[in-house]
Structure formats: structure tokens, C-alpha cells
Design a protein around this motif. Structure first.
Motif, short mmCIF file in Angstrom:
data_model
loop_
_atom_site.label_atom_id
_atom_site.label_comp_id
_atom_site.label_asym_id
_atom_site.label_seq_id
_atom_site.Cartn_x
_atom_site.Cartn_y
_atom_site.Cartn_z
N PHE A 60 0.83 -1.21 0.00
CA PHE A 60 0.00 0.00 0.00
C PHE A 60 0.87 1.26 0.00
O PHE A 60 0.62 2.20 -0.76
CB PHE A 60 -0.92 0.01 1.22
N MET A 63 1.16 4.01 -2.99
CA MET A 63 0.83 5.43 -2.78
C MET A 63 2.01 6.33 -3.15
O MET A 63 1.82 7.43 -3.67
CB MET A 63 0.43 5.66 -1.32
N ILE A 94 -6.91 9.33 0.91
CA ILE A 94 -6.67 7.89 0.96
C ILE A 94 -5.80 7.53 2.16
O ILE A 94 -6.06 6.57 2.89
CB ILE A 94 -6.00 7.40 -0.34
N SER A 140 -8.68 3.84 -9.59
CA SER A 140 -9.60 4.70 -8.83
C SER A 140 -9.19 6.17 -8.94
O SER A 140 -10.02 7.04 -9.21
CB SER A 140 -9.64 4.27 -7.36
N TYR A 145 -5.99 1.06 -6.69
CA TYR A 145 -5.76 2.46 -6.33
C TYR A 145 -5.48 3.33 -7.56
O TYR A 145 -5.98 4.47 -7.66
CB TYR A 145 -4.62 2.57 -5.33
N ASN A 146 -4.69 2.82 -8.50
CA ASN A 146 -4.37 3.62 -9.68
C ASN A 146 -5.58 3.90 -10.55
O ASN A 146 -5.79 5.03 -11.01
CB ASN A 146 -3.27 2.94 -10.49
N SER A 163 -6.54 5.38 5.87
CA SER A 163 -5.87 4.09 5.92
C SER A 163 -5.70 3.64 7.37
O SER A 163 -5.91 4.40 8.31
CB SER A 163 -4.49 4.18 5.24
#
Length: 372
Positions: free
Chosen positions: A121, A125, A176, A357, A354-355, A180
């Protein structure tokens, strides 16, 4: 044959660019006009930037700064926030791929005792932050430098285009991280010897060269003066830095310059592509990045459109999405895959979630900004 296969795996984009260039030569045989295809100012500035940044890395600037910031915190969320912000803001000036080369191994060392999913994660990020942060300045990534030079964009106009999307992207990243998971760990980071004590002269030297690069990007200084100054001084003072320049990237630029230049001279193809791209520059730029990555996409599409705003936003935001969309993303993936107890499959899963989104959210934001 094994060496050739290894080279293709390592320099896949360069291989594709070279094959494309050679194929285009069938329709436009090599001649003196080929030289007019190549933007030597872009190649010169890229060479200078890569050399200077390699110097900063050699004296440990990134490690020193990060060590100072991380030294007093043991909270996972705070550490993550600090690292991601370091990557975001550093990538504006030192290019996204170089910053990730510096920070991803450091992250693996700091968070090595965490579960693999948490480590993934944080690296993901950092990668998102590098791709978004680098879009804010002309020197943040190669495609920005190319577009800035190719269209002769005014620096204020450049910031008007990218800054709103960059700020929105930063807000998304921050949200984000805020939501977390939290926790505390014992820091494993080992701070190196201070660069300020023993290498301050080299620091000032590289800083001076970096300022020359910025002046060149701003069209205040001729690129030939910058290139000659950097090359001669590096050869005299620290020639081993020349081995750390990514010549594969420079050759990729040359190959795509030739391919795009040849395609542009084939009237029927140029007209057809230009008509097809009109009104679809942003979406085609984003989609092209997912397949051939953002640098080649910028170089190819720029030959057939004058819509600099949507092209710039498309290839920058298009660096999100698949791992192939940005060379920086591939670098992060390779660095993580080589780490102990890595889980490449899990990494790709989390990376994609994540990318994609963030890509969708930023694309919606760009659409709303255009409508406004």
C-alpha cells in the motif's frame, strides 16, 4: 539470444520504439531530413537533468532529508504521510522515476517488518504521488519536458493547465492516507553520514548545475550552453556519473522522433489520424498510455494535434492505471519484486485498484474543470 531477450525485457519501450522507427523507414527512406525530426534541446536538457540528479543521489541528499523527517516518528500513518509527501514534492524537480529509485528501497527498509499488504500500500501510494507530483512542473517527467518544448508553452500557461489537476490529485492522495489503517512500529531506518558536513561543496556544485537546467527549461539559457557546461564539468570532476545516465530513455526519444517524423510525412495517414484525434485528445492520450506508456504516447499524439491542454493532462493523468502506463510505475514494481518475501501478484492487484480509482476521479475532475 538470451542476452537479446534480457535486453528486450529490460528495455521493452526502447525495443518497441526502435522497431517502429525501422518500420517507418520502409515508407520514408532515411535522408538528411531525419535530423530535423529530433529535438536536440529536449535530449540535451534530459541528459543534464539525469546527470545532476544522479549527483544528488550519490551524495545522499534524499536519504539525509528523509532521515531528518522520519527520525522522531514511530506512527505508521505519520511515517506514510511523510514519505508520500517527500515523493510528491521531490518528483516535481527530480523526475518521478529517479525519486522512486531513491525512496522505494528506503521504504522497504523502514517497513520491512510490516505485513506485505501494508508495505505494498505504501509503495503504491508513493508511486501514485510520484506520477501526480511530477505533472506539476516541466522538469517533473520526460513527457512534460517534451510537450513544453514541442509546443513552446509559456510557463504560466503550463501551470494553469496542470496545477488544478495536481492539487486535486494531492487532495485525493491525502484522503486515501487519512482513512488508511493506523499503528506504531520501531523504526528500522538507518541514517547515513550527513551530506552537509563532508560533501557540501559537491552539494553546492550540483545545485548550481540544477539551476542552469531550470534556466534552460525556462528558455533563459541556451540548451547548448547548459549541455556543454554540465558535460565538461562532470567529465573533469566526477565522470563516473555519466554511467548512471539512462541512455535507454534518450535512445527511446530518438527512435520515436524518427517514427513520428516519418508518419507525419505520410499525408494520408497524418490527415486520417488528425481527424480521428480531434475532440478526443484527452481520452485517446489516457488510453494510449495504458498500452505504450506516457512518454511514447505524448510524442506520437503531439504530431497530430494542437490541443496541448488535453494532451498534457491526458499523458500525465494517463500515467496512472496499468503498470505499463508510466515507466516510474514499472520501476516501483521491479524494486518491490526484488525485495524479500515480495508478492508480485498481490502488488499488481492493490496497484490496479488504487491507480484506476485515482485515474477515474482525476478524469472526472478534468471533465468538470473543462465544463466550468
Amino acid at each position: 539470444m538470451s542476452r537479446i531477450i534480457d535486453f528486450i525485457k529490460k528495455e521493452t519501450v526502447l525495443f518497441i520504439a526502435a522497431v517502429s522507427a525501422v518500420a517507418s523507414m520502409i515508407f520514408v527512406p532515411p535522408n538528411a531530413q531525419y535530423l530535423s525530426y529530433i529535438d536536440f534541446s529536449v535530449l540535451g536538457i534530459l541528459f543534464c537533468l539525469m546527470t545532476v540528479v544522479a549527483g544528488f543521489m550519490e551524495i545522499g541528499v534524499f536519504s539525509f532529508i528523509s532521515g531528518k523527517l522520519l527520525n522522531k516518528s514511530q506512527n505508521i500513518k505519520v511515517l506514510t504521510f511523510i514519505l508520500v509527501n517527500c515523493v510528491f514534492f521531490s518528483s516535481m524537480f527530480f523526475t518521478n522515476d529517479v525519486v522512486l529509485i531513491a525512496f522505494v528501497p528506503m521504504t522497504i527498509g523502514i517497513f520491512g517488518i510490516l505485513g506485505s499488504e501494508r508495505l505494498i500500500f505504501i509503495i503504491v501510494m508513493e508511486t501514485v504521488a510520484a506520477n501526480i507530483g511530477s505533472m506539476i512542473t516541466p522538469v517533473g517527467n520526460p513527457q512534460n519536458l517534451y510537450i513544453y518544448s514541442f509546443y513552446g508553452v509559456n510557463i504560466l500557461d503550463f501551470f494553469k493547465i496542470v496545477l488544478p489537476a495536481g492539487i486535486i490529485g494531492y487532495i485525493i492522495i491525502t484522503c486515501i492516507m487519512v482513512f488508511s489503517k493506523n499503528g506504531s512500529i520501531e523504526i528500522l531506518f538507518k541514517q547515513g553520514s550527513p551530506v552537509w558536513d563532508r560533501k557540501v561543496l559537491f552539494l553546492l556544485y550540483y545545485a548550481g548545475l540544477f539551476i542552469l537546467c531550470i534556466l534552460t527549461v525556462l528558455h533563459i539559457l541556451d540548451y547548448r550552453i547548459c549541455f556543454a557546461t554540465v558535460l565538461v564539468s562532470i567529465v573533469i570532476l566526477n565522470r563516473k556519473l555519466l554511467k548512471k545516465v539512462d541512455y535507454g530513455l534518450l535512445l527511446t526519444f530518438v527512435a520515436f522522433f524518427i517514427f513520428a517524423g516519418n508518419i507525419e510525412r505520410i499525408g494520408v495517414i497524418k490527415t486520417g489520424i488528425s481527424i480521428f484525434i480531434t475532440g478526443r485528445t484527452y481520452i485517446l492520450s489516457v488510453l494510449s498510455c495504458q498500452i505504450i506508456s506516457n512518454v511514447p504516447a505524448a510524442m506520437m499524439i503531439s504530431r497530430f494535434t494542437g490541443d496541448v491542454k488535453n494532451l498534457l493532462l491526458g499523458v500525465d493523468i494517463g500515467g496512472l492505471g496499468t503498470p505499463v502506463a508510466s515507466l516510474a510505475s514499472l520501476i516501483s514494481f521491479k524494486l518491490y519484486s526484488k525485495s524479500k518475501n515480495s508478492m508480485p501478484g498481490k502488488y499488481l492487484q492493490i496497484f490496479t485498484v488504487y491507480n484506476v480509482s485515482v485515474l477515474i476521479l482525476l478524469s472526472v475532475a478534468v471533465l468538470l474543470l473543462n465544463l466550468a
